[in-house]
Design a protein around this motif. Structure first.
Motif, mmCIF file in Angstrom:
data_model
loop_
_atom_site.group_PDB
_atom_site.id
_atom_site.type_symbol
_atom_site.label_atom_id
_atom_site.label_comp_id
_atom_site.label_asym_id
_atom_site.label_seq_id
_atom_site.Cartn_x
_atom_site.Cartn_y
_atom_site.Cartn_z
ATOM 1 N N ASP A 87 0.854 -1.182 0.000
ATOM 2 C CA ASP A 87 0.000 0.000 0.000
ATOM 3 C C ASP A 87 0.891 1.234 0.000
ATOM 4 O O ASP A 87 2.090 1.142 -0.268
ATOM 5 C CB ASP A 87 -0.990 -0.026 1.168
ATOM 6 N N SER A 88 0.351 2.374 0.304
ATOM 7 C CA SER A 88 1.115 3.612 0.186
ATOM 8 C C SER A 88 2.182 3.769 1.264
ATOM 9 O O SER A 88 3.043 4.648 1.151
ATOM 10 C CB SER A 88 0.172 4.816 0.240
ATOM 11 N N ARG A 89 2.166 2.896 2.295
ATOM 12 C CA ARG A 89 3.117 3.050 3.400
ATOM 13 C C ARG A 89 4.035 1.853 3.603
ATOM 14 O O ARG A 89 5.145 2.003 4.098
ATOM 15 C CB ARG A 89 2.351 3.318 4.707
ATOM 16 N N LYS A 90 3.588 0.666 3.202
ATOM 17 C CA LYS A 90 4.356 -0.523 3.590
ATOM 18 C C LYS A 90 4.165 -1.670 2.608
ATOM 19 O O LYS A 90 3.174 -1.721 1.857
ATOM 20 C CB LYS A 90 3.920 -0.979 4.984
ATOM 21 N N LEU A 91 5.128 -2.587 2.647
ATOM 22 C CA LEU A 91 5.024 -3.875 1.968
ATOM 23 C C LEU A 91 4.907 -4.930 3.056
ATOM 24 O O LEU A 91 5.683 -4.919 4.024
ATOM 25 C CB LEU A 91 6.247 -4.128 1.091
ATOM 26 N N THR A 92 3.933 -5.841 2.893
ATOM 27 C CA THR A 92 3.652 -6.845 3.921
ATOM 28 C C THR A 92 3.670 -8.241 3.318
ATOM 29 O O THR A 92 3.142 -8.461 2.226
ATOM 30 C CB THR A 92 2.266 -6.602 4.564
ATOM 31 N N VAL A 93 4.283 -9.175 4.031
ATOM 32 C CA VAL A 93 4.201 -10.599 3.685
ATOM 33 C C VAL A 93 3.579 -11.309 4.880
ATOM 34 O O VAL A 93 4.058 -11.171 6.013
ATOM 35 C CB VAL A 93 5.585 -11.199 3.364
ATOM 36 N N SER A 94 2.508 -12.067 4.638
ATOM 37 C CA SER A 94 1.781 -12.687 5.751
ATOM 38 C C SER A 94 1.269 -14.064 5.351
ATOM 39 O O SER A 94 1.341 -14.472 4.193
ATOM 40 C CB SER A 94 0.604 -11.794 6.168
ATOM 41 N N GLY A 95 0.718 -14.767 6.357
ATOM 42 C CA GLY A 95 0.140 -16.090 6.135
ATOM 43 C C GLY A 95 0.919 -17.172 6.844
ATOM 44 O O GLY A 95 2.126 -17.042 7.079
ATOM 45 N N GLY A 96 0.209 -18.239 7.228
ATOM 46 C CA GLY A 96 0.850 -19.351 7.910
ATOM 47 C C GLY A 96 1.437 -18.965 9.252
ATOM 48 O O GLY A 96 2.470 -19.511 9.661
ATOM 49 N N GLY A 97 0.801 -18.032 9.926
ATOM 50 C CA GLY A 97 1.295 -17.594 11.230
ATOM 51 C C GLY A 97 2.419 -16.576 11.160
ATOM 52 O O GLY A 97 2.951 -16.165 12.200
ATOM 53 N N VAL A 135 6.334 -6.934 8.167
ATOM 54 C CA VAL A 135 5.945 -5.598 7.723
ATOM 55 C C VAL A 135 7.201 -4.774 7.447
ATOM 56 O O VAL A 135 8.077 -4.658 8.312
ATOM 57 C CB VAL A 135 5.074 -4.889 8.778
ATOM 58 N N TYR A 136 7.269 -4.190 6.237
ATOM 59 C CA TYR A 136 8.439 -3.420 5.825
ATOM 60 C C TYR A 136 7.981 -2.032 5.376
ATOM 61 O O TYR A 136 7.396 -1.898 4.284
ATOM 62 C CB TYR A 136 9.171 -4.124 4.681
ATOM 63 N N PRO A 137 8.216 -0.996 6.177
ATOM 64 C CA PRO A 137 7.865 0.365 5.757
ATOM 65 C C PRO A 137 8.591 0.723 4.454
ATOM 66 O O PRO A 137 9.783 0.448 4.302
ATOM 67 C CB PRO A 137 8.361 1.233 6.917
ATOM 68 N N PHE A 173 6.286 0.983 -5.978
ATOM 69 C CA PHE A 173 7.357 1.493 -5.120
ATOM 70 C C PHE A 173 8.067 2.676 -5.772
ATOM 71 O O PHE A 173 8.235 3.742 -5.149
ATOM 72 C CB PHE A 173 8.361 0.381 -4.822
ATOM 73 N N ASP A 174 8.487 2.517 -7.022
ATOM 74 C CA ASP A 174 9.210 3.594 -7.706
ATOM 75 C C ASP A 174 8.320 4.820 -7.894
ATOM 76 O O ASP A 174 8.778 5.962 -7.751
ATOM 77 C CB ASP A 174 9.720 3.115 -9.068
ATOM 78 N N GLY A 175 7.056 4.579 -8.229
ATOM 79 C CA GLY A 175 6.139 5.698 -8.448
ATOM 80 C C GLY A 175 5.859 6.484 -7.187
ATOM 81 O O GLY A 175 5.833 7.724 -7.197
ATOM 82 N N LEU A 176 5.630 5.781 -6.074
ATOM 83 C CA LEU A 176 5.394 6.465 -4.798
ATOM 84 C C LEU A 176 6.629 7.244 -4.358
ATOM 85 O O LEU A 176 6.520 8.361 -3.830
ATOM 86 C CB LEU A 176 5.006 5.450 -3.720
ATOM 87 N N ARG A 177 7.801 6.672 -4.576
ATOM 88 C CA ARG A 177 9.039 7.375 -4.210
ATOM 89 C C ARG A 177 9.207 8.638 -5.050
ATOM 90 O O ARG A 177 9.626 9.683 -4.541
ATOM 91 C CB ARG A 177 10.236 6.445 -4.388
#
Length: 399
Positions: free
Chosen positions: A324-334, A338-340, A381-385
């Motif tokens: 999203d506009s603030r972070k990249l998230t990898v989730s699932g399987g417990g 979260v990476y700002p 990512f590049d566009g938001l930056r």
């Protein structure tokens, strides 16, 4: 530039023997498999800096076939995670380089090779084209040329995008696929040029448009996996709705349907886009607007790993990636990582269905399924930056 006889630590005699053997074996294979015919290069020895447009998987072999001396290639991190990496390093000594990031170690190695009389080869885009036109590139290759003070050899690959598009699944049989030296710029010619001027010449000379050639590339599956490049429908605006099969592709949301033709066109044109790169440039801007406006882009069924240079990848867990506009998230399987975005150095597409991101000294990789589109995460990512940089610039101008 004279060869440094006291400190020949990178350039080895065995490399010349290996390249001679590879040319003998690979040239007929490349003709049979890809219909590729290289033109002999007019330059006969190093030191020199060879740069090429980056179209296909086998580009290093295609470029090397034109030269009668060994080339030392800039190579991405992923190569150094393979089981055969030690053998590759021994035989051809590629130069390790992190994609989309400056790497002074790679620059120092290149300069050492020039001092030893060797030739360095690099695709300055840093990534294979997905759109069929030149990938984004900065001025770093021009800066390296100015530092090296060696002949700059500009090499064009023509027909690689038609034969082996990065997003595709199968090789196509083309009517033309060749590689040749387009131009050699000697130090006396570029020494008084600015970096920006030399960079502009490089970009112009490297840009090749296979779709403009009207050459034909035959395959009954020529549209398959086009969604790795075209991830947004220009008719309805849906993201991730394109699905390909055989020679056609369709938006699953609005059912807009088109053919990817043998001469690399979209028929009928979709919203006026009759070639991939026009559509690609449109979605590149649109996806940033969506995410900046609050949209989240995500995919399921991914594999998340840490890529440790010169070692095998380490699985981290998680099966869903989102940005999203603030972070990249990898989730699932417990798992929930979260990476700002402002703490990520770069995100870069790797291969056909992976992307790497560089976070606090680590190389982290997301790998998707056969239809996974990695480039949309790079575009976000590049566009938001770029948006943030422009906002800061506007703010400074008003203060």
């Amino acid at each position: 530039m004279q060869k440094d006889k006291k400190h020949t630590t990178w350039v080895k005699k065995r490399h010349a023997r290996v390249f001679a053997f590879l040319r003998l074996v690979m040239t007929p294979f490349m003709k049979l498999r890809y219909n590729y015919v290289p033109e002999p290069a007019p330059i006969k020895e190093g030191p020199c800096l060879i740069i090429n447009n980056h179209q296909a998987t086998m580009d290093p072999f295609f470029v090397a076939a034109s030269f009668k001396f060994p080339l030392y290639f800039f190579t991405s991190d992923d190569l150094f995670n393979l089981k055969v990496s030690p053998l590759i390093r021994y035989l051809v000594a590629p130069i390790p380089k992190s994609k989309s990031m400056s790497d002074m170690n790679a620059v120092r190695t290149a300069l050492r090779i020039f001092r030893e009389g060797g030739a360095v080869s690099v695709a300055p885009e840093g990534n294979r084209t997905l759109s069929g036109r030149l990938w984004e590139m900065d001025d770093s290759i021009a800066k390296l040329a100015k530092l090296s003070k060696v002949p700059l050899v500009i090499y064009n690959l023509c027909g690689g995008y038609g034969t082996d598009p990065r997003w595709g699944g199968k090789i196509r049989r083309g009517t033309k696929y060749t590689g040749r030296v387009k131009r050699i710029i000697y130090p006396d010619e570029y020494k008084d040029m600015s970096v920006a001027e030399l960079s502009g010449i490089i970009k112009t000379e490297l840009d090749v448009d296979d779709a403009a050639s009207r050459e034909r590339y035959t395959s009954r599956r020529r549209a398959e996996y086009i969604e790795r490049a075209l991830y947004m429908c220009p008719v309805c605006g849906a993201v991730g709705s394109i699905y390909s099969r055989g020679t056609h592709f369709e938006c699953k949301n609005c059912h807009t349907r088109a053919e990817y033709t043998e001469d690399l066109h979209i028929s009928p044109p979709v919203c006026g886009y009759d070639r991939i790169y026009g559509w690609y440039e449109w979605e590149r801007g649109e996806i940033v607007k969506l995410v900046a406006g609050g949209r989240t882009v995500s995919d399921e069924g991914i594999l998340f790993r840490e890529s440790v240079k010169f070692k095998r990848k380490v699985k981290l867990g998680g099966d869903r990636v989102a940005i999203d506009s603030r972070k990249l998230t990898v989730s699932g399987g417990g798992k929930n990582y979260v990476y700002p975005l402002d703490e990520i150095d770069a995100i870069t597409a790797v291969g056909k269905k992976k992307f790497n991101f560089y976070y606090k000294g680590k190389i982290l990789q997301v790998k998707g399924d056969s239809r996974f589109c990695s480039i949309k995460y790079v575009h976000v990512f590049d566009g938001l930056r770029a948006l943030k940089a422009q906002e800061n610039k506007n703010k400074e101008a008003t203060e």
